[in-house]
Design an enzyme around this catalytic site. Structure first.
Site, short mmCIF file in Angstrom:
data_model
loop_
_atom_site.label_atom_id
_atom_site.label_comp_id
_atom_site.label_asym_id
_atom_site.label_seq_id
_atom_site.Cartn_x
_atom_site.Cartn_y
_atom_site.Cartn_z
N CYS A 55 1.36 8.80 5.04
CA CYS A 55 2.08 9.97 5.60
C CYS A 55 1.48 10.96 6.13
O CYS A 55 1.95 11.79 6.74
CB CYS A 55 2.93 10.48 4.18
SG CYS A 55 3.44 9.38 3.07
N HIS A 80 10.69 5.94 0.72
CA HIS A 80 10.53 5.30 2.14
C HIS A 80 10.17 3.90 2.05
O HIS A 80 9.51 3.39 1.31
CB HIS A 80 9.40 6.10 2.89
CG HIS A 80 9.83 7.72 3.01
ND1 HIS A 80 8.97 8.55 2.69
CD2 HIS A 80 10.69 8.39 3.95
CE1 HIS A 80 9.49 10.02 3.11
NE2 HIS A 80 10.52 9.61 3.74
C1 CIR Z 1 8.73 14.03 0.41
O1 CIR Z 1 9.31 14.03 -0.60
O2 CIR Z 1 9.23 14.41 1.52
C2 CIR Z 1 7.14 14.37 0.30
N1 CIR Z 1 6.81 15.11 -0.98
C3 CIR Z 1 6.36 13.25 0.38
C4 CIR Z 1 6.73 12.68 1.76
C5 CIR Z 1 5.91 11.25 1.77
N2 CIR Z 1 5.98 10.79 3.16
C6 CIR Z 1 6.11 9.47 3.20
O3 CIR Z 1 5.92 8.61 2.25
N3 CIR Z 1 6.05 9.05 4.49
#
Ligand code: CIR
Length: 253
Positions: A248, A161
């Site tokens: 997140c 991201h």
């Molecule tokens: C994913 O791959 O969607 C989750 N395991 C981690 C999401 C992390 N979110 C973020 O960086 N905003």
């Protein structure tokens, strides 16, 4: 200044969360303890925190940041690009509606995960990643415009991201690493360069003049403090194992 936050308790299924990290399987009990400390850190920064119950249907559902963009004028429910995460927005929509009169939606074929969106005042940088596509970004920018805000896209190719590698700390300070260091659009900021070996700590979060930053990255802690900030260290090692950063884990507004 922020006054509220929304978080979601991690579910047991988090051990099956999407990951590329190669750091092993999260320890669920430890994750619960770390999550409780994360909530405490937000409360110490003056936020009133709404804690949603664990949702076993979605292994990654503790990463609520990806499901909505909370602006001062409206909330925008995203359409996550990871198929296993798309329906996480259904329950978030109802929760967000308790706090906002104006709730907008990103619709397919547009996809957006708000981990790809970085707020700088009234402007929102939107990373075009494997999770956020051009159509999603275009919809987001059109919505922001209707409420008197602006948005622009950022190309990227190395990170999950946008905020995996960037953290805006207010007062013109930007934590950055890797592919974002040399981007033309960020040269107007005082860039605090996070070293590659501490790249995970680029995802630190400004909350009401305190910077929440992950445990285990002393050089970055020093860097943030040298810019004049107080830091609050939060251990989120179990979330790092499934590619999740500090930001997140909450929606802040
Ligand atoms: C994913 O791959 O969607 C989750 N395991 C981690 C999401 C992390 N979110 C973020 O960086 N905003």
């Amino acid at each position: 200044m922020f006054t509220k936050a929304i978080v979601r308790t991690p579910c047991k299924a988090m051990i099956e969360g999407i990951t590329t990290a190669n750091l092993g399987t999260p320890d669920y009990q430890k994750a619960l303890q770390q999550h409780a400390d994360y909530i405490a850190a937000l409360q110490e920064c003056g936020l009133s925190v709404t804690v949603l119950p664990a949702d076993e249907n979605f292994p990654d559902s503790t990463f609520v940041e990806d499901t909505a963009l909370m602006t001062p004028h409206c909330a925008i429910i995203t359409n996550p690009g990871a198929p296993s995460r798309t329906a996480e927005t259904h329950s978030i929509k109802a929760v967000v509606a308790d706090f906002y009169d104006q709730v907008e939606l990103i619709e397919a074929p547009g996809t957006v995960e708000a981990g790809d969106i970085m707020m700088v005042g009234d402007h929102y940088y939107i990373g075009l990643s494997e999770r956020t596509n051009q159509q999603g970004a275009d919809q987001m920018i059109a919505i922001l415009k209707r409420y008197g805000m602006t948005g622009s896209t950022v190309t990227m190719s190395e990170m999950l991201h946008l905020k995996t590698g960037l953290g805006y700390l207010e007062n013109n300070y930007l934590l950055a690493c890797g592919e974002f260091l040399k981007k033309a659009e960020f040269q107007q900021y005082n860039i605090l360069e996070v070293e590659q070996e501490e790249a995970y700590a680029a995802n630190s979060v400004w909350v009401n003049n305190v910077v929440l930053t992950p445990a285990g990255f002393p050089k970055t802690h020093q860097l943030i403090q040298s810019a004049g900030y107080e830091i609050r260290i939060v251990d989120v090692s179990e979330f790092q194992k499934i590619d999740g950063g500090l930001s997140c884990l909450s929606l802040r507004f």
